[in-house]
Write a protein that holds these residues in place. Structure first.
Motif, short mmCIF file in Angstrom:
data_model
loop_
_atom_site.label_atom_id
_atom_site.label_comp_id
_atom_site.label_asym_id
_atom_site.label_seq_id
_atom_site.Cartn_x
_atom_site.Cartn_y
_atom_site.Cartn_z
N ALA A 52 0.83 -1.22 0.00
CA ALA A 52 0.00 0.00 0.00
C ALA A 52 0.86 1.26 0.00
CB ALA A 52 -0.94 0.00 1.20
N GLU A 53 2.08 1.14 0.53
CA GLU A 53 2.99 2.29 0.57
C GLU A 53 3.91 2.35 -0.64
OE1 GLU A 53 4.95 2.29 4.36
OE2 GLU A 53 3.06 1.99 5.43
N SER A 54 3.76 1.42 -1.57
CA SER A 54 4.59 1.39 -2.77
C SER A 54 4.02 2.35 -3.82
CB SER A 54 4.61 -0.03 -3.35
OG SER A 54 3.39 -0.30 -4.02
N PRO A 55 4.75 2.59 -4.90
CA PRO A 55 4.22 3.43 -5.98
C PRO A 55 2.92 2.89 -6.60
CG PRO A 55 6.58 3.11 -6.25
CD PRO A 55 6.14 2.20 -5.13
N PHE A 56 2.67 1.58 -6.43
CA PHE A 56 1.46 0.98 -7.01
C PHE A 56 0.24 1.14 -6.11
CE2 PHE A 56 5.09 -1.63 -8.55
CZ PHE A 56 5.07 -1.18 -9.86
N GLY A 57 0.45 1.37 -4.81
CA GLY A 57 -0.65 1.59 -3.88
C GLY A 57 -1.36 0.33 -3.42
N SER A 58 -0.93 -0.82 -3.91
CA SER A 58 -1.54 -2.10 -3.52
C SER A 58 -0.61 -3.21 -4.01
CB SER A 58 -2.92 -2.27 -4.16
OG SER A 58 -2.81 -2.47 -5.56
N THR A 59 -0.97 -4.43 -3.67
CA THR A 59 -0.24 -5.55 -4.24
C THR A 59 -0.54 -5.61 -5.74
OG1 THR A 59 -2.02 -7.08 -3.68
CG2 THR A 59 -0.18 -6.94 -2.13
N ILE A 60 0.37 -6.24 -6.46
CA ILE A 60 0.18 -6.44 -7.89
C ILE A 60 0.41 -7.92 -8.21
CG2 ILE A 60 0.82 -4.09 -8.56
CD1 ILE A 60 3.62 -5.19 -9.30
N ALA A 61 -0.19 -8.36 -9.28
CA ALA A 61 -0.01 -9.74 -9.71
C ALA A 61 1.40 -9.94 -10.24
CB ALA A 61 -1.02 -10.08 -10.80
N HIS A 62 1.93 -11.12 -10.07
CA HIS A 62 3.19 -11.50 -10.68
C HIS A 62 3.02 -11.41 -12.21
CE1 HIS A 62 2.71 -13.78 -6.94
NE2 HIS A 62 4.03 -13.90 -6.86
N GLY A 63 4.05 -10.96 -12.90
CA GLY A 63 3.99 -10.97 -14.35
C GLY A 63 3.73 -12.37 -14.88
N LEU A 64 4.38 -13.37 -14.27
CA LEU A 64 4.18 -14.73 -14.73
C LEU A 64 2.78 -15.26 -14.41
CD1 LEU A 64 7.69 -16.27 -14.04
CD2 LEU A 64 6.71 -15.52 -16.22
N LEU A 65 2.14 -14.72 -13.40
CA LEU A 65 0.73 -15.06 -13.15
C LEU A 65 -0.11 -14.53 -14.30
CD1 LEU A 65 -1.88 -15.84 -11.70
CD2 LEU A 65 -1.58 -13.85 -10.22
N THR A 66 0.13 -13.30 -14.70
CA THR A 66 -0.60 -12.73 -15.84
C THR A 66 -0.39 -13.60 -17.08
OG1 THR A 66 -0.30 -10.53 -14.90
CG2 THR A 66 -0.90 -10.65 -17.23
N LEU A 67 0.84 -13.99 -17.34
CA LEU A 67 1.13 -14.85 -18.49
C LEU A 67 0.43 -16.20 -18.36
CD1 LEU A 67 2.73 -15.43 -21.09
CD2 LEU A 67 4.64 -16.17 -19.62
N SER A 68 0.38 -16.74 -17.15
CA SER A 68 -0.20 -18.07 -16.95
C SER A 68 -1.71 -18.10 -17.20
CB SER A 68 0.10 -18.59 -15.54
OG SER A 68 -0.70 -17.94 -14.57
N LEU A 69 -2.35 -16.94 -17.27
CA LEU A 69 -3.77 -16.89 -17.58
C LEU A 69 -4.05 -17.17 -19.06
CD1 LEU A 69 -4.79 -13.77 -15.47
CD2 LEU A 69 -5.20 -16.17 -14.92
N TYR A 70 -3.01 -17.12 -19.88
CA TYR A 70 -3.19 -17.30 -21.33
C TYR A 70 -4.02 -18.55 -21.69
CZ TYR A 70 -2.25 -18.40 -26.18
OH TYR A 70 -2.42 -18.75 -27.48
N PRO A 71 -3.69 -19.75 -21.22
CA PRO A 71 -4.47 -20.92 -21.65
C PRO A 71 -5.95 -20.84 -21.28
CG PRO A 71 -2.43 -21.62 -20.59
CD PRO A 71 -2.57 -20.14 -20.35
N ALA A 72 -6.24 -20.40 -20.07
CA ALA A 72 -7.65 -20.33 -19.63
C ALA A 72 -8.42 -19.28 -20.41
CB ALA A 72 -7.71 -20.03 -18.14
N LEU A 73 -7.77 -18.18 -20.76
CA LEU A 73 -8.45 -17.14 -21.54
C LEU A 73 -8.57 -17.56 -23.01
CD1 LEU A 73 -6.78 -14.00 -19.93
CD2 LEU A 73 -9.00 -15.01 -19.38
#
Length: 150
Positions: A52-73
């Motif tokens: 919450a104190e980072s430049p993003f203001g919250s947690t963010i997903a792992h890049g590889l998590l985003t990539l891993s969504l490819y088959p399901a999508l």
């Protein structure tokens, strides 16, 4: 969903847009489960108070998590019928232009790029963009390679 009744129909569709998947929620439970599966417990993903104190203001997903969504999508966007199998052959390109903040929704727009045939099958370079609902930049730009065997 676009349905190709056989591999020849898919090959003939080279260079066409296939549409988009449904929106999928990326919540903290999904992020934490991915962290457990991969052993990647970096605080920006799993420590909401610190993130919450980072430049993003919250947690963010792992890049590889985003990539891993490819088959399901992908399976929401198209299907090739009457084949023996489809294999993930790899990726030409993977880029993460924008982080996925916790509780964001993402979807994938997909197009068929270059398709080459070989004895008994075909190989396609797909063009995939994982979008963040309300975001100005994509979460991921991907060039997956898929091999289809008749």
């Amino acid at each position: 969903m676009r349905v190709f009744e056989n591999l020849d129909e898919f090959v003939a569709a080279a260079g066409t847009d296939l549409g988009s998947s449904d929106w999928v929620l990326v919540d903290q439970k999904r992020i934490d489960t991915f962290a457990e599966a991969t052993g990647d417990h970096q605080w920006i993903h799993v420590d909401p108070a610190r993130a919450a104190e980072s430049p993003f203001g919250s947690t963010i997903a792992h890049g590889l998590l985003t990539l891993s969504l490819y088959p399901a999508l992908m399976v929401q966007v198209y299907e090739v019928r009457n084949i023996t199998m489809a294999l993930n052959y790899g990726f030409n390109k993977v880029r993460f232009p924008s982080p996925v903040p916790v509780n964001s929704e993402v979807r994938m727009a997909l197009a068929i790029g270059e398709v080459t045939t070989f004895d008994g099958g075909a190989q396609a370079v797909m063009n995939a963009t994982i979008e963040i609902k309300g975001g100005s930049k994509p979460a991921a730009v991907i060039e997956p390679i898929v091999r289809y065997v008749k």
